[in-house]
Write an enzyme that holds these catalytic residues in place. Structure first.
Site, PDB file in Angstrom:
ATOM      1  N   HIS A   1      19.088 -41.345 -83.920  1.00  0.00           N
ATOM      2  CA  HIS A   1      18.374 -42.617 -83.776  1.00  0.00           C
ATOM      3  C   HIS A   1      19.358 -43.636 -83.228  1.00  0.00           C
ATOM      4  O   HIS A   1      20.401 -43.893 -83.823  1.00  0.00           O
ATOM      5  CB  HIS A   1      17.803 -43.101 -85.113  1.00  0.00           C
ATOM      6  N   CYS A   2      19.021 -44.214 -82.082  1.00  0.00           N
ATOM      7  CA  CYS A   2      19.909 -45.168 -81.422  1.00  0.00           C
ATOM      8  C   CYS A   2      19.365 -46.585 -81.594  1.00  0.00           C
ATOM      9  O   CYS A   2      18.291 -46.902 -81.084  1.00  0.00           O
ATOM     10  CB  CYS A   2      20.038 -44.835 -79.936  1.00  0.00           C
ATOM     11  N   PRO A   3      20.095 -47.465 -82.306  1.00  0.00           N
ATOM     12  CA  PRO A   3      19.597 -48.840 -82.473  1.00  0.00           C
ATOM     13  C   PRO A   3      19.592 -49.630 -81.166  1.00  0.00           C
ATOM     14  O   PRO A   3      18.816 -50.574 -81.021  1.00  0.00           O
ATOM     15  CB  PRO A   3      20.582 -49.445 -83.483  1.00  0.00           C
TER      16      PRO A   3
ATOM     17  N   ASN B   1      16.403 -48.958 -79.905  1.00  0.00           N
ATOM     18  CA  ASN B   1      15.404 -49.136 -80.963  1.00  0.00           C
ATOM     19  C   ASN B   1      14.439 -47.959 -81.021  1.00  0.00           C
ATOM     20  O   ASN B   1      13.217 -48.134 -81.107  1.00  0.00           O
ATOM     21  CB  ASN B   1      14.625 -50.439 -80.756  1.00  0.00           C
ATOM     22  N   ASN B   2      14.996 -46.756 -80.956  1.00  0.00           N
ATOM     23  CA  ASN B   2      14.138 -45.574 -80.961  1.00  0.00           C
ATOM     24  C   ASN B   2      14.990 -44.347 -81.230  1.00  0.00           C
ATOM     25  O   ASN B   2      16.219 -44.380 -81.098  1.00  0.00           O
ATOM     26  CB  ASN B   2      13.426 -45.414 -79.621  1.00  0.00           C
TER      27      ASN B   2
END
Length: 327
Positions: free
Chosen positions: A168-170, A173-174
């Site tokens: 999950h990559c902030p 945002n996904n």
């Protein structure tokens, strides 16, 4: 008699080890539920995907602001005041194209369903509709109450099980998963390219200002020009290193057919891996072409028939591991 949770753990740890104790046979990977991609993604494909996570939204806004800051410095500090019109046009066009592609890839990575499994489909009616063979096993995610296909993992931020979830990559945002990994790879590639382009232009601009009068090489005052260029140089160097590493990591994951979370958990060798070039074609949507570099490839306003097929309704099953009984 073991509980369903204990059976699940036994199945996960005993896979590929042959026969255990008396009367106990470890299930092989091919006995996992054969759910197609169309069925898995059908419920989420008709709506726009967006994660309402405060941290992710802030990080995504910061990403866009940093790109726009670089755009401002490149245009108004370095290119427009330049006396060389050809130099300004060529570098301005190249930088704006790369920045546009980077932001487009970021938007697609953020707003594309990464491969979420429909919530709440772990019902008896739905399992019966799959027409599985006796002895096959299905797994239910206890957190989102969905039938968990092979190579899917639950994301605590998205609150969904994601097919081939890498991480999950902030910043986007996904989750990075089966359906949006291409856009994440393009985002890291284009950010790395514009970061490198910025650093090269900053070096040339400093050399130009040292040789000429500082008051003539920029429309801003010399102290303001130096501060803006140093900040851009720091931003470009930082993101060049970060995105280059992420780009290499993602390409390596695609070529080895192994996601980051699978490598972290040691879940290797539990599925039939595909060759590197075939895996690249699957991730980028077909044979090699210029569409590989386009974040707009794959856009479609039409819906496939599978998207209109409603999932069977019913009560959520309590067991986490369900084995289709022999009749």
């Amino acid at each position: 008699m073991k509980s369903p949770v204990h059976r699940c753990r036994d199945v996960e740890h005993g896979r590929g080890q042959g026969t255990g104790g008396a009367g106990t046979t470890c299930l092989q990977p091919e006995q996992r539920i054969p759910i197609s991609k169309d069925v898995i993604t059908s419920s989420a494909a008709s709506a726009m995907w967006f994660i309402r996570d405060a941290c992710g939204i802030v990080c995504a806004i910061i990403t866009w602001m940093l790109v726009l800051y670089a755009e401002f410095v490149v245009l108004f500090v370095m290119l427009l005041p330049s006396k060389n019109l050809t130099y300004s046009i060529v570098n301005g066009t190249l930088f704006n194209i790369l920045a546009f592609l980077a932001l487009a890839a970021h938007f697609r990575a953020m707003c594309t369903d990464p491969g979420a499994v429909p919530k709440g489909n772990a019902t008896k009616e739905y399992i019966e509709s799959l027409q599985l063979k006796p002895g096959q096993v299905v797994y239910k995610c206890p957190k989102c109450c969905s039938i968990k296909p092979d190579r899917a993992h639950h994301c605590s931020v998205c609150k969904r099980c994601i097919r081939k979830m890498d991480h999950h990559c902030p910043w986007v945002n996904n989750c990075v998963g089966e359906n949006n990994q291409k856009y994440f790879v393009l985002f890291t590639m284009y950010i790395a390219l514009i970061s490198l382009h910025c650093l090269v232009m900053v070096v040339f601009h400093f050399l130009y200002c040292f040789e000429d009068d500082w008051t003539k090489c920029s429309s801003f005052s010399p102290p303001a020009t130096v501060i803006l260029l140093i900040l851009l140089c720091f931003e470009g160097l930082l993101f060049l290193i970060f995105t280059s590493v992420m780009f290499g990591t993602q390409v390596h994951s695609i070529c080895t057919d192994e996601t980051g979370i699978e490598r972290l958990k040691g879940e290797t060798g539990k599925w039939g891996k595909v060759p590197c070039w075939e895996a690249m074609q699957m991730a980028f949507g077909g044979p090699f072409s210029l569409s590989w570099c386009s974040p707009f490839a794959g856009l479609s306003c039409t819906r496939s028939p599978a998207e209109h097929t409603p999932l069977p309704q019913g009560d959520i099953i309590e067991e986490d591991v369900i084995e289709i009984p022999f009749t």
